[in-house]
Motif scaffolding. Structure first.
Motif, PDB file in Angstrom:
ATOM      1  N   ASN A 284       0.829  -1.200   0.000  1.00 41.26           N
ATOM      2  CA  ASN A 284       0.000   0.000   0.000  1.00 41.26           C
ATOM      3  C   ASN A 284       0.863   1.250   0.000  1.00 41.26           C
ATOM      4  O   ASN A 284       2.019   1.218   0.423  1.00 41.26           O
ATOM      5  CB  ASN A 284      -0.898   0.037   1.253  1.00 41.26           C
TER       6      ASN A 284
ATOM      7  N   TYR B 123       0.028   9.175   2.395  1.00 42.29           N
ATOM      8  CA  TYR B 123      -1.411   9.432   2.342  1.00 42.29           C
ATOM      9  C   TYR B 123      -1.768  10.616   3.247  1.00 42.29           C
ATOM     10  O   TYR B 123      -2.515  11.508   2.851  1.00 42.29           O
ATOM     11  CB  TYR B 123      -2.197   8.182   2.744  1.00 42.29           C
TER      12      TYR B 123
ATOM     13  N   VAL C 170      -7.739   0.337   4.304  1.00 44.58           N
ATOM     14  CA  VAL C 170      -6.629  -0.604   4.108  1.00 44.58           C
ATOM     15  C   VAL C 170      -6.411  -1.322   5.434  1.00 44.58           C
ATOM     16  O   VAL C 170      -6.738  -0.787   6.495  1.00 44.58           O
ATOM     17  CB  VAL C 170      -5.314   0.069   3.651  1.00 44.58           C
TER      18      VAL C 170
ATOM     19  N   ARG D 192      -9.076   5.204   4.285  1.00 46.67           N
ATOM     20  CA  ARG D 192      -8.373   5.783   3.137  1.00 46.67           C
ATOM     21  C   ARG D 192      -9.418   6.369   2.178  1.00 46.67           C
ATOM     22  O   ARG D 192      -9.876   5.718   1.259  1.00 46.67           O
ATOM     23  CB  ARG D 192      -7.537   4.725   2.407  1.00 46.67           C
TER      24      ARG D 192
ATOM     25  N   PRO E   7     -10.904   8.520  -0.881  1.00 50.85           N
ATOM     26  CA  PRO E   7     -10.344   8.967  -2.156  1.00 50.85           C
ATOM     27  C   PRO E   7     -10.136  10.485  -2.098  1.00 50.85           C
ATOM     28  O   PRO E   7     -11.025  11.219  -1.662  1.00 50.85           O
ATOM     29  CB  PRO E   7     -11.412   8.578  -3.184  1.00 50.85           C
TER      30      PRO E   7
ATOM     31  N   TYR F  33      -5.200  10.299  -4.667  1.00 45.67           N
ATOM     32  CA  TYR F  33      -5.224   8.922  -4.159  1.00 45.67           C
ATOM     33  C   TYR F  33      -6.633   8.344  -4.305  1.00 45.67           C
ATOM     34  O   TYR F  33      -7.608   8.969  -3.890  1.00 45.67           O
ATOM     35  CB  TYR F  33      -4.833   8.876  -2.679  1.00 45.67           C
TER      36      TYR F  33
ATOM     37  N   ARG G 154      -8.188   4.207  -3.880  1.00 42.98           N
ATOM     38  CA  ARG G 154      -8.024   2.751  -3.774  1.00 42.98           C
ATOM     39  C   ARG G 154      -9.295   2.123  -4.306  1.00 42.98           C
ATOM     40  O   ARG G 154     -10.396   2.534  -3.968  1.00 42.98           O
ATOM     41  CB  ARG G 154      -7.807   2.336  -2.327  1.00 42.98           C
TER      42      ARG G 154
ATOM     43  N   TYR H  56      -6.269  -1.995  -6.730  1.00 44.40           N
ATOM     44  CA  TYR H  56      -5.415  -0.946  -7.269  1.00 44.40           C
ATOM     45  C   TYR H  56      -5.380   0.237  -6.326  1.00 44.40           C
ATOM     46  O   TYR H  56      -6.316   0.482  -5.579  1.00 44.40           O
ATOM     47  CB  TYR H  56      -5.976  -0.430  -8.606  1.00 44.40           C
ATOM     48  N   GLU H  57      -4.305   0.989  -6.446  1.00 46.45           N
ATOM     49  CA  GLU H  57      -4.228   2.304  -5.859  1.00 46.45           C
ATOM     50  C   GLU H  57      -3.774   3.253  -6.960  1.00 46.45           C
ATOM     51  O   GLU H  57      -2.754   3.019  -7.603  1.00 46.45           O
ATOM     52  CB  GLU H  57      -3.230   2.358  -4.698  1.00 46.45           C
TER      53      GLU H  57
ATOM     54  N   TYR I 117      -2.203   6.640  -7.282  1.00 44.12           N
ATOM     55  CA  TYR I 117      -1.484   7.531  -6.376  1.00 44.12           C
ATOM     56  C   TYR I 117      -0.645   8.484  -7.206  1.00 44.12           C
ATOM     57  O   TYR I 117       0.203   8.051  -7.999  1.00 44.12           O
ATOM     58  CB  TYR I 117      -0.610   6.720  -5.419  1.00 44.12           C
TER      59      TYR I 117
END
Length: 112
Positions: A15, A21, A59, A79, A81, A90, A92, A100-101, A103
């Motif tokens: 991650n 983040y 996560v 987390r 968006p 960001y 996820r 997927y992430e 980033y």
């Protein structure tokens, strides 16, 4: 000899690091995206089918035993968006058995 367990926080290498983040989250002009906005963003940027994309807002939170190197799941971390700019964002999400992430405008892919 049996060593005592020594559990410490583990930043999962699969991650985006929590500090990265958090830097985005606390930047002045960053805004939280709705799920619809996040889906639209990743589909526009990377060509995913919007019907197959599911935004994931957490996560796993892990600890590692420094003696045995065993991992354990101890909870989840939120987390959301986030969007600040095309190269500072960001999201996820899951799609077709992969997670997927997105980033900073780049795509990170992992098998579920």
């Amino acid at each position: 000899m049996n060593m005592a367990e020594n559990w410490i926080t583990y930043d999962d290498k699969n991650n985006v690091p929590q500090k990265s983040y958090d830097d985005l989250l606390h930047c002045g002009s960053t805004r939280e995206l709705t799920d619809d906005e996040a889906v639209a963003l990743v589909c526009e940027e990377f060509g995913f089918d919007k019907e197959k994309v599911t935004v994931v807002r957490t996560v796993g939170k892990y600890e590692i035993d420094t003696n045995s190197r065993r991992l354990r799941l101890v909870g989840e971390t939120e987390r959301k968006p986030l969007y600040n700019a095309t190269d500072f964002n960001y999201v996820r999400f899951d799609c077709a058995g992969w997670f997927y992430e997105m980033y900073n405008g780049e795509l990170r892919k992992y098998y579920c």
